[in-house]
Design a protein around this motif. Structure first.
Motif, PDB file in Angstrom:
ATOM      1  N   ILE A  87       0.839  -1.198   0.000  1.00  0.00           N
ATOM      2  CA  ILE A  87       0.000   0.000   0.000  1.00  0.00           C
ATOM      3  C   ILE A  87       0.877   1.253   0.000  1.00  0.00           C
ATOM      4  N   ALA A  88       1.956   1.196   0.798  1.00  0.00           N
ATOM      5  CA  ALA A  88       2.849   2.355   0.834  1.00  0.00           C
ATOM      6  C   ALA A  88       3.513   2.587  -0.515  1.00  0.00           C
ATOM      7  N   GLY A  89       3.786   1.501  -1.226  1.00  0.00           N
ATOM      8  CA  GLY A  89       4.488   1.651  -2.502  1.00  0.00           C
ATOM      9  C   GLY A  89       3.569   2.029  -3.638  1.00  0.00           C
ATOM     10  N   GLN A  90       2.350   1.500  -3.649  1.00  0.00           N
ATOM     11  CA  GLN A  90       1.490   1.709  -4.807  1.00  0.00           C
ATOM     12  C   GLN A  90       0.208   2.455  -4.477  1.00  0.00           C
ATOM     13  N   GLY A  91      -0.018   2.733  -3.208  1.00  0.00           N
ATOM     14  CA  GLY A  91      -1.295   3.304  -2.816  1.00  0.00           C
ATOM     15  C   GLY A  91      -2.311   2.201  -2.622  1.00  0.00           C
ATOM     16  N   LEU A  92      -3.421   2.497  -1.905  1.00  0.00           N
ATOM     17  CA  LEU A  92      -4.405   1.455  -1.594  1.00  0.00           C
ATOM     18  C   LEU A  92      -5.056   0.911  -2.854  1.00  0.00           C
ATOM     19  N   ARG A  93      -5.442   1.860  -3.754  1.00  0.00           N
ATOM     20  CA  ARG A  93      -6.118   1.418  -4.975  1.00  0.00           C
ATOM     21  C   ARG A  93      -5.153   0.626  -5.864  1.00  0.00           C
ATOM     22  N   GLY A  94      -3.963   1.137  -5.959  1.00  0.00           N
ATOM     23  CA  GLY A  94      -2.985   0.429  -6.799  1.00  0.00           C
ATOM     24  C   GLY A  94      -2.698  -0.952  -6.260  1.00  0.00           C
ATOM     25  N   TYR A  95      -2.618  -1.023  -4.928  1.00  0.00           N
ATOM     26  CA  TYR A  95      -2.333  -2.344  -4.346  1.00  0.00           C
ATOM     27  C   TYR A  95      -3.493  -3.299  -4.564  1.00  0.00           C
ATOM     28  N   LEU A  96      -4.732  -2.800  -4.335  1.00  0.00           N
ATOM     29  CA  LEU A  96      -5.895  -3.669  -4.505  1.00  0.00           C
ATOM     30  C   LEU A  96      -6.074  -4.068  -5.969  1.00  0.00           C
ATOM     31  N   ARG A  97      -5.655  -3.123  -6.863  1.00  0.00           N
ATOM     32  CA  ARG A  97      -5.808  -3.429  -8.282  1.00  0.00           C
ATOM     33  C   ARG A  97      -4.924  -4.620  -8.684  1.00  0.00           C
ATOM     34  N   THR A  98      -3.841  -4.814  -7.950  1.00  0.00           N
ATOM     35  CA  THR A  98      -2.961  -5.931  -8.313  1.00  0.00           C
ATOM     36  C   THR A  98      -3.650  -7.284  -8.136  1.00  0.00           C
ATOM     37  N   PHE A  99      -4.691  -7.273  -7.300  1.00  0.00           N
ATOM     38  CA  PHE A  99      -5.399  -8.559  -7.118  1.00  0.00           C
ATOM     39  C   PHE A  99      -6.243  -8.901  -8.336  1.00  0.00           C
TER      40      PHE A  99
END
Lengths: 249, 229
Positions: free
Chosen positions: B126-138
């Motif tokens: 989350i720190a690296g990509q942001g919450l949305r970016g991190y969730l988008r990886t799923f």
């Protein structure tokens, strides 16, 4: 299989605490000291580079100074060589002048010696001539040594310039008549009369005997002399010979 | 070891909180590692001693491993990954101390470690990509993969737990059986093997944690290639 949630929680907390402990007391200090060493090494490298640059600059300056010194040395050597050449030329010229001067001096001394020798030879020749004349005159009558020259003396008086004759006339009370021997009274009288006629007035003569005249008479005033003697003739001949010798030389 | 390896042996009760042997051993390790670190690093100098050189070599090797595995700067991850390696290594080797049971042979300890790695990978992601970016990886490569990616997150965390627990617990069991059967000299090869196994497991756990966290930071949710043992 059941999980002990207390243990799970405590172990999680323990690991988190250990993460903090090691971060605080292990990783950060070690990283900090390594960074400090790296920074110090960088600083030392910078200083070394600066020192090397300074040394290089100093080396360049030294090289420039060396080159400048070499140029100055070359210039000084050239100046010294030029000065030496100039001094040599001066010395040579001075030596040449000195040699010329010495040669001229030697030539002058030689000429003087030659003149002296010639004068000596002339004197000796004159003396020899006088000797010869004296010997020859010894064979003629004694009266001829005086009276035969009286006419010539009067003739000389007549040929004097008027001013010279006037001076002799002014000295008529103190004229000296030189003769090679003592004059007899009649000889003296004839001489006085002939001279008085020539000068135009009474004279008072003082007779001086000078055997060196060999033969002849000479009348001497305070500022004029009239000669008619062998000695005067020989002296004149000697002067003539000397003039001819100089002209020939 | 006669009790079940799947149960925590309670050493004493601290009020309502039961203190197991693994917790006590962890506290002991915590004291040793923390105190040892403080002792070793209190007089660091620019001219390193032999001990300081070893510490700097350890940290430099760790940084290099993180940089090589995660392809990122090691600073944000050094403390967590280094602590995981050192703690697991110390815990695995603590079985050489008589009367001390390795905390990593306890299921809750390994679960705590795996849970920390899971939380860390999520947090760093989350720190690296942001919450949305991190969730988008799923939802990569397709939204159909969302359930599978979530399951993968859980299963690989579980695999961390089971791998470490199985290896260490089995080693402890083998050593206990050997001790009960053959006395003094026979267990020595098993102990040496346990040392090797403990070091390898510490390394594997740390490298897998690097891979998982690195994947979360860089947006790759798929199984890391180095996760196969």
């Amino acid at each position: 299989m059941t999980l002990d949630w207390w243990t799970l929680g405590l172990q999680t907390i323990n690991v988190v605490v250990l993460v903090w402990l090691l971060s605080r007391f292990l990783f950060k200090p070690v990283v900090r000291i390594a960074a400090a060493r790296q920074q110090e090494a960088g600083r030392l490298l910078d200083e070394a580079a600066a020192a090397r640059a300074a040394a290089e600059l100093e080396r360049q300056r030294a090289a420039e100074a060396h080159a400048e010194l070499a140029a100055q040395r070359e210039a000084a050597l050239a100046a010294v060589e030029q000065e030496a050449a100039h001094s040599r030329e001066q010395l040579l010229a001075e030596a040449r002048r000195e040699a010329d001067r010495q040669r001229e001096q030697a030539e002058a001394e030689l000429a003087a010696q030659r003149r002296s020798a010639q004068a000596l030879a002339e004197d000796q020749a004159t003396a020899l001539a006088l000797d010869i004349a004296a010997h020859l005159l010894a064979r003629v009558p004694d009266s001829l040594r005086v009276e035969a020259f009286l006419g010539g003396l009067v003739e000389g008086l007549d040929q004097l310039a008027p001013a010279a004759r006037q001076t002799l006339l002014d000295d008529r009370e103190a004229l000296t008549l030189r003769a090679p021997r003592a004059l007899a009274e009649d000889e003296l009288q004839r001489c006085r009369e002939a001279l008085a006629r020539s000068l135009g007035g009474e004279l008072r003569l003082t007779v001086a005997v000078e055997p060196g005249l060999i033969a002849g008479l000479e009348l001497e005033g305070s500022s004029a002399v009239v000669r008619n003697s062998f000695r005067a003739d020989l002296a004149r001949l000697q002067r003539e010979l000397s003039r001819h010798d100089h002209a020939d030389a | 070891m006669t009790s079940s390896p799947l149960t925590s042996a309670i050493l004493f009760q601290l009020g309502p909180v039961p203190i197991s042997k693994a917790v006590a051993a962890t506290w002991l390790l915590l004291l040793v590692l923390g105190g040892g670190s403080w002792l070793l690093t209190r007089r660091l100098s620019l001219r390193p001693s032999r001990g300081q050189s070893l510490l700097e070599l350890l940290v430099a090797t760790l940084d290099e491993q993180i940089r090589a595995t995660m392809q990122v700067a090691p600073e944000p991850y050094r403390a967590l990954l280094g602590t995981l390696f050192l703690f697991i290594l110390a815990a695995n080797w603590s079985e050489l101390v008589p009367g001390l049971e390795p905390p990593t042979a306890n299921l809750e300890t390994d679960a705590a470690l795996a849970l920390i790695v899971l939380v860390a990978s999520i947090g760093y992601g989350i720190a690296g990509q942001g919450l949305r970016g991190y969730l988008r990886t799923f939802a990569e490569p397709s939204w159909v993969m969302i359930p599978l990616n979530i399951v993968e997150q859980l299963t690989r965390t579980f695999s961390l737990l089971v791998r470490l627990f199985g290896n260490i617990m089995s080693g402890v069991f083998v050593l206990g059986i050997a001790l009960s059967l053959a006395g003094l000299l026979v267990p020595i090869p098993f102990m040496a093997l346990d040392l090797l196994t403990g070091a390898i497991q510490a390394y594997i756990f740390s490298v897998l944690a690097m891979v998982f966290i690195g994947a979360a930071v860089q947006g790759h949710v798929g199984p890391p290639s180095a996760s196969k043992e």
